[in-house]
Design an enzyme around this catalytic site. Structure first.
Site, mmCIF file in Angstrom:
data_model
loop_
_atom_site.group_PDB
_atom_site.id
_atom_site.type_symbol
_atom_site.label_atom_id
_atom_site.label_comp_id
_atom_site.label_asym_id
_atom_site.label_seq_id
_atom_site.Cartn_x
_atom_site.Cartn_y
_atom_site.Cartn_z
ATOM 1 N N CYS A 186 6.326 -24.018 -16.985
ATOM 2 C CA CYS A 186 7.204 -25.148 -17.267
ATOM 3 C C CYS A 186 6.451 -26.465 -17.056
ATOM 4 O O CYS A 186 5.502 -26.539 -16.283
ATOM 5 C CB CYS A 186 8.384 -25.155 -16.306
ATOM 6 S SG CYS A 186 9.309 -23.637 -16.297
ATOM 7 N N ARG B 170 1.030 -26.086 -21.936
ATOM 8 C CA ARG B 170 1.312 -25.230 -20.784
ATOM 9 C C ARG B 170 2.081 -23.968 -21.185
ATOM 10 O O ARG B 170 2.165 -23.028 -20.409
ATOM 11 C CB ARG B 170 2.140 -26.016 -19.748
ATOM 12 C CG ARG B 170 1.400 -27.193 -19.168
ATOM 13 C CD ARG B 170 2.309 -28.086 -18.366
ATOM 14 N NE ARG B 170 2.751 -27.460 -17.139
ATOM 15 C CZ ARG B 170 2.079 -27.453 -16.002
ATOM 16 N NH1 ARG B 170 0.904 -28.053 -15.941
ATOM 17 N NH2 ARG B 170 2.563 -26.892 -14.932
ATOM 18 N N TRP C 134 9.379 -22.338 -19.518
ATOM 19 C CA TRP C 134 8.685 -21.061 -19.735
ATOM 20 C C TRP C 134 9.477 -20.069 -18.918
ATOM 21 O O TRP C 134 9.425 -20.086 -17.685
ATOM 22 C CB TRP C 134 7.254 -21.207 -19.233
ATOM 23 C CG TRP C 134 6.311 -20.127 -19.651
ATOM 24 C CD1 TRP C 134 5.677 -20.021 -20.854
ATOM 25 C CD2 TRP C 134 5.850 -19.037 -18.851
ATOM 26 N NE1 TRP C 134 4.855 -18.917 -20.843
ATOM 27 C CE2 TRP C 134 4.942 -18.291 -19.630
ATOM 28 C CE3 TRP C 134 6.107 -18.605 -17.553
ATOM 29 C CZ2 TRP C 134 4.300 -17.163 -19.169
ATOM 30 C CZ3 TRP C 134 5.463 -17.476 -17.098
ATOM 31 C CH2 TRP C 134 4.578 -16.761 -17.897
ATOM 32 N N ASN D 73 10.139 -27.110 -12.042
ATOM 33 C CA ASN D 73 9.050 -26.188 -12.389
ATOM 34 C C ASN D 73 8.741 -25.385 -11.140
ATOM 35 O O ASN D 73 8.461 -25.961 -10.095
ATOM 36 C CB ASN D 73 7.820 -27.006 -12.836
ATOM 37 C CG ASN D 73 6.566 -26.159 -12.924
ATOM 38 O OD1 ASN D 73 6.639 -24.946 -13.094
ATOM 39 N ND2 ASN D 73 5.418 -26.798 -12.809
ATOM 40 N N GLY D 74 8.798 -24.062 -11.256
ATOM 41 C CA GLY D 74 8.529 -23.214 -10.090
ATOM 42 C C GLY D 74 9.492 -22.047 -10.074
ATOM 43 O O GLY D 74 10.174 -21.776 -11.060
ATOM 44 N N GLU E 166 -16.145 -12.472 -21.009
ATOM 45 C CA GLU E 166 -15.532 -13.722 -21.447
ATOM 46 C C GLU E 166 -15.321 -13.720 -22.968
ATOM 47 O O GLU E 166 -14.277 -14.152 -23.457
ATOM 48 C CB GLU E 166 -16.403 -14.911 -21.002
ATOM 49 C CG GLU E 166 -15.926 -16.282 -21.429
ATOM 50 C CD GLU E 166 -14.529 -16.639 -20.936
ATOM 51 O OE1 GLU E 166 -13.939 -15.907 -20.119
ATOM 52 O OE2 GLU E 166 -14.003 -17.675 -21.402
ATOM 53 N N LYS F 75 -11.704 -14.191 -24.788
ATOM 54 C CA LYS F 75 -11.455 -15.242 -25.794
ATOM 55 C C LYS F 75 -10.866 -14.615 -27.047
ATOM 56 O O LYS F 75 -9.928 -15.131 -27.623
ATOM 57 C CB LYS F 75 -12.756 -15.965 -26.186
ATOM 58 C CG LYS F 75 -13.308 -16.977 -25.238
ATOM 59 C CD LYS F 75 -12.515 -18.247 -25.093
ATOM 60 C CE LYS F 75 -11.480 -18.149 -24.045
ATOM 61 N NZ LYS F 75 -11.797 -18.344 -22.679
ATOM 62 N N GLU G 232 -7.127 -13.154 -26.488
ATOM 63 C CA GLU G 232 -6.043 -14.083 -26.165
ATOM 64 C C GLU G 232 -5.669 -15.009 -27.317
ATOM 65 O O GLU G 232 -4.532 -15.443 -27.401
ATOM 66 C CB GLU G 232 -6.352 -14.891 -24.897
ATOM 67 C CG GLU G 232 -7.467 -15.887 -25.032
ATOM 68 C CD GLU G 232 -7.725 -16.660 -23.750
ATOM 69 O OE1 GLU G 232 -6.808 -16.822 -22.941
ATOM 70 O OE2 GLU G 232 -8.865 -17.125 -23.578
ATOM 71 N N HIS H 50 -19.745 7.138 -20.752
ATOM 72 C CA HIS H 50 -18.883 7.728 -19.726
ATOM 73 C C HIS H 50 -17.409 7.680 -20.138
ATOM 74 O O HIS H 50 -16.534 7.788 -19.286
ATOM 75 C CB HIS H 50 -19.103 7.009 -18.385
ATOM 76 C CG HIS H 50 -20.513 7.149 -17.904
ATOM 77 N ND1 HIS H 50 -21.015 8.328 -17.403
ATOM 78 C CD2 HIS H 50 -21.548 6.275 -17.899
ATOM 79 C CE1 HIS H 50 -22.289 8.172 -17.094
ATOM 80 N NE2 HIS H 50 -22.634 6.939 -17.392
ATOM 81 N N LYS I 197 -1.081 -22.488 -19.736
ATOM 82 C CA LYS I 197 -2.353 -23.080 -19.325
ATOM 83 C C LYS I 197 -2.538 -23.000 -17.830
ATOM 84 O O LYS I 197 -3.627 -22.765 -17.326
ATOM 85 C CB LYS I 197 -2.416 -24.531 -19.795
ATOM 86 C CG LYS I 197 -3.727 -25.236 -19.456
ATOM 87 C CD LYS I 197 -4.858 -24.692 -20.283
ATOM 88 C CE LYS I 197 -6.198 -25.292 -19.932
ATOM 89 N NZ LYS I 197 -7.298 -24.441 -20.398
HETATM 90 C C1 F6R Z 1 -8.579 -17.884 -20.511
HETATM 91 C C2 F6R Z 1 -8.043 -18.763 -19.489
HETATM 92 C C3 F6R Z 1 -7.462 -18.145 -18.284
HETATM 93 C C4 F6R Z 1 -7.801 -18.983 -17.044
HETATM 94 C C5 F6R Z 1 -7.063 -18.414 -15.828
HETATM 95 C C6 F6R Z 1 -7.381 -19.196 -14.571
HETATM 96 O O1 F6R Z 1 -9.071 -18.608 -21.597
HETATM 97 O O2 F6R Z 1 -8.040 -19.957 -19.631
HETATM 98 O O3 F6R Z 1 -7.880 -16.825 -18.128
HETATM 99 O O4 F6R Z 1 -9.179 -18.968 -16.853
HETATM 100 O O5 F6R Z 1 -5.675 -18.450 -16.048
HETATM 101 O O6 F6R Z 1 -6.960 -20.516 -14.685
HETATM 102 P P1 F6R Z 1 -7.537 -21.645 -13.746
HETATM 103 O O7 F6R Z 1 -8.990 -21.781 -14.068
HETATM 104 O O8 F6R Z 1 -6.746 -22.861 -14.074
HETATM 105 O O9 F6R Z 1 -7.347 -21.167 -12.337
#
Ligand code: F6R
Length: 612
Positions: free
Chosen positions: A2, A27, A76, A102-103, A485, A489, A492, A508, A607
């Site tokens: 949120c 977000r 959210w 938010n929370g 990574e 990417k 997601e 394996h 985010k």
């Molecule tokens: C992937 C991504 C997430 C963040 C994770 C941690 O692209 O952005 O996997 O890396 O949610 O977020 P932070 O770095 O804000 O703790």
């Protein structure tokens, strides 16, 4: 997660709130709403399910809702499905109290039962409605002012909140409270702002207050008074935000993600220069003096998602350069395995947002056990930055795209700086190698620039695989960390199922999944592992896989064995993650675009993950 915003001042509130909410869209949300006070009149509440554009349309871009004081929210869903009724703001039965939050309220059920016993009726499935009505209950029961009513509520509530409240009896005033959810307050002339994140208010002010846990504030007449739980004023100064407002805009790119990929050379240089002085890396400002570093015997890294993948790179780099054991752990796991830490341990938490609940709780746990904690964080003043003993700020600027790129790259630079400096202090890096490593880090931005210049090649490859169902990434050593990574990417933002495996692990189990036409992407940046990985590639090719290799210029004979290659410049092998990740970021991006997905706001993701 949120997002909340609020405004009270001389201008019409609704357009400012909608603009602020649009800056928080990254977000993640499923509905949105605003509540506006026009002087003494009752608050007008407008909500809409789905995209923010629906709320813009319902309010004629905010112009139809009059008033100079208001709060807004992007939701959210946690308690209750995404719907207009569950969307915020929420109101008490007689509109005495209107709130956004938010929370998550953990003792929601217990408070709900209490309110029902007291005669309250509930119209939604949300914990925020409970919170709103509880404020109303204490306000009326004790006949106290807003600050006391909110304080009494805070004492009863367990959970996390950034809460903004308007009271019928106090037109042109907004009250806020915070515990463990992000919230900043801004002032400019006779205007006051509140928001979950800086981009929402950056256009209007750079002067912000960081409100701490269990504090409240009253916003009115261009002034912000901050209170503790006892209702006493807490003296605080504003902090100036130095982020460029344009940095939070798309700046001509189609998506934030592409803009942020392009920003990487600059932010890498900025982050390194922040600790590079007179030919040396100087980490004293992040609490790492030579004396402190001498004490480091082992390192525990905690993080989530991409930040965890930075930790995986760190494990290879720090162990190799400093011969100090490094353990990397998902923050969500760390907390629940009763970690064996003491005051001899050094814990590094990595987080872009500085608000990730699991990482924050891991820092709290590590501190309780006596460990020395360092946070590598992007958002200044964020919860993790405030919790840790010391902070290394990455200078990535606001990262808006949900999928991280530039913050990941900036975190790598922080790790390299720590590794090289620690290696020097431990006597394992002599002057010549020290100079070499610094020059190699400084050369990374130009090399990344060169990779980005060739992005059409990746786009061409991505278009060929836009309808893949499964993709595998393989690599060894540091290349495995890079693959993790690259795979994240891809999945997601393109929604293509992908997995990353240490190349040696294929036989394996995972090799059973290889079939005709499956794309296998391999990273080969480590000379000593090159041949081993190419033989794993041959194994999957023999089972029908289509191969794409990411390797350095010079390895041209690879073209005999693979279907596609993308070449990247050479750098010192310890720092190759910074280069190899870029084509993988671009691959994820172009696949997402080719599949018509909202690149910057992938489904189900937020985010900043402020819940466990
Ligand atoms: C992937 C991504 C997430 C963040 C994770 C941690 O692209 O952005 O996997 O890396 O949610 O977020 P932070 O770095 O804000 O703790």
């Amino acid at each position: 997660m949120c997002g909340i915003v609020g405004y009270v001042g001389k201008n019409q509130a609704a357009p400012i709130l909608l603009d602020g909410l649009s800056k928080l869209e990254y977000r993640g949300y499923d509905s949105a709403g605003i509540a506006i006070r026009d002087g003494e009149k009752e608050a007008e509440v407008v909500k809409a399910k789905g995209k923010l554009i629906n709320l813009y349309e319902k309010t004629n871009n905010g112009n139809d809702v009059k008033g100079h004081c208001g709060i807004g929210h992007t939701r959210w869903a946690t308690h209750g499905e995404p719907s207009e009724i569950n969307a915020h703001p929420h109101v008490s039965d007689d509109m005495n109290v209107v709130a956004v939050h938010n929370g998550i309220i953990e003792n929601y059920q217990e408070l709900k039962d209490k309110l029902i016993r007291k005669g309250y009726e509930l119209y939604s499935e949300t914990d925020t409605e409970i919170l709103t009505k509880l404020v109303d209950y204490y306000y009326k029961k004790y006949k106290v002012g807003p600050i006391d009513a909110i304080a009494k509520t805070m004492v009863r509530v367990r959970g996390t909140y950034a809460l903004a409240v308007m009271f019928k009896d106090y037109p042109d005033e907004i009250y806020v409270a915070r515990k463990d959810s992000p919230l900043i307050l801004g002032v400019a002339d006779s205007d006051c702002f509140l928001a979950s994140d800086v981009p929402a208010i950056l256009k209007y002010t750079r002067n912000v207050y960081y409100i701490d846990n269990l504090e409240m504030a009253r916003m009115h007449d261009g002034k912000i008074d901050i209170y503790n739980l006892d209702g006493d004023i807490v003296p605080k100064d504003t902090t100036e935000i130095t982020w460029d407002a344009e940095a939070a805009e798309k700046g001509g790119y189609e998506h934030f993600m592409m803009k942020e990929i392009h920003e990487q050379p600059k932010i890498i240089a900025d982050t390194f220069n922040s600790v590079y002085k007179d030919g040396k890396i100087n980490l004293s400002e992040v609490g790492l003096t030579d004396e402190e570093m001498e004490k480091i015997k082992k390192i525990e890294i905690v993080a989530c998602g991409s930040a965890y993948h930075v930790g995986m790179v760190a494990q290879y780099v720090i162990e190799d350069l400093c011969r100090v054991p490094v353990r990397v752990e998902l923050a969500s796991e760390f907390r629940y395995r009763k970690p064996l830490l003491t005051d001899e341990d050094f814990v590094i938490a990595i987080s872009q947002s500085g608000e990730t609940e699991d990482t924050k709780k891991a820092v709290v746990e590590a501190k309780e056990l006596g460990a020395n904690t360092l946070a590598i964080v992007n958002v200044v003043g964020s919860s993790i930055a405030r919790e840790a003993d010391n902070v290394f700020y990455t200078l990535a600027g606001p990262e808006i795209s949900v999928a991280t790129t530039k913050a990941y790259s900036a975190q790598l630079i922080a790790i390299y700086a720590i590794a090289v400096e620690l290696g020097r202090v431990k006597g394992l890096i002599d002057d010549a190698m020290y100079k070499h490593y610094i020059e190699e880090i400084q050369a990374l931005p130009d090399k990344i620039e060169k990779i980005i210049e060739n992005k059409e090649r990746i786009q061409w490859i991505a278009n060929k695989f836009a309808y893949s169902k499964d993709v595998f990434f393989i690599g060894r050593g540091l290349d495995y960390a890079i693959c993790l990574e690259g795979s994240l990417k891809m999945k997601e933002i393109s929604y293509i199922h992908s997995e990353a495996y240490a190349a040696g692990e294929l036989k394996h189990g995972p090799i059973a999944l290889i079939d005709d036409g499956i794309l296998v992407i391999s990273c080969l940046t480590q000379e000593g592992l090159y041949e081993k990985t190419t033989s794993n590639m041959t194994e999957v090719k023999a089972r029908g896989a289509v191969l794409l290799a990411v390797t350095t210029y010079g390895h041209y004979n690879i073209e005999d064995n693979v279907n596609y290659v993308t070449y990247i410049p050479k750098a010192d092998e310890h720092f190759m993650a910074s280069l190899a990740v870029v084509p993988l970021q671009l691959m994820g991006y172009y696949l997402s675009v080719a599949r018509g997905i909202d690149v910057d706001k992938p489904k189900n993701l937020a985010k900043s993950v402020t819940v466990e």
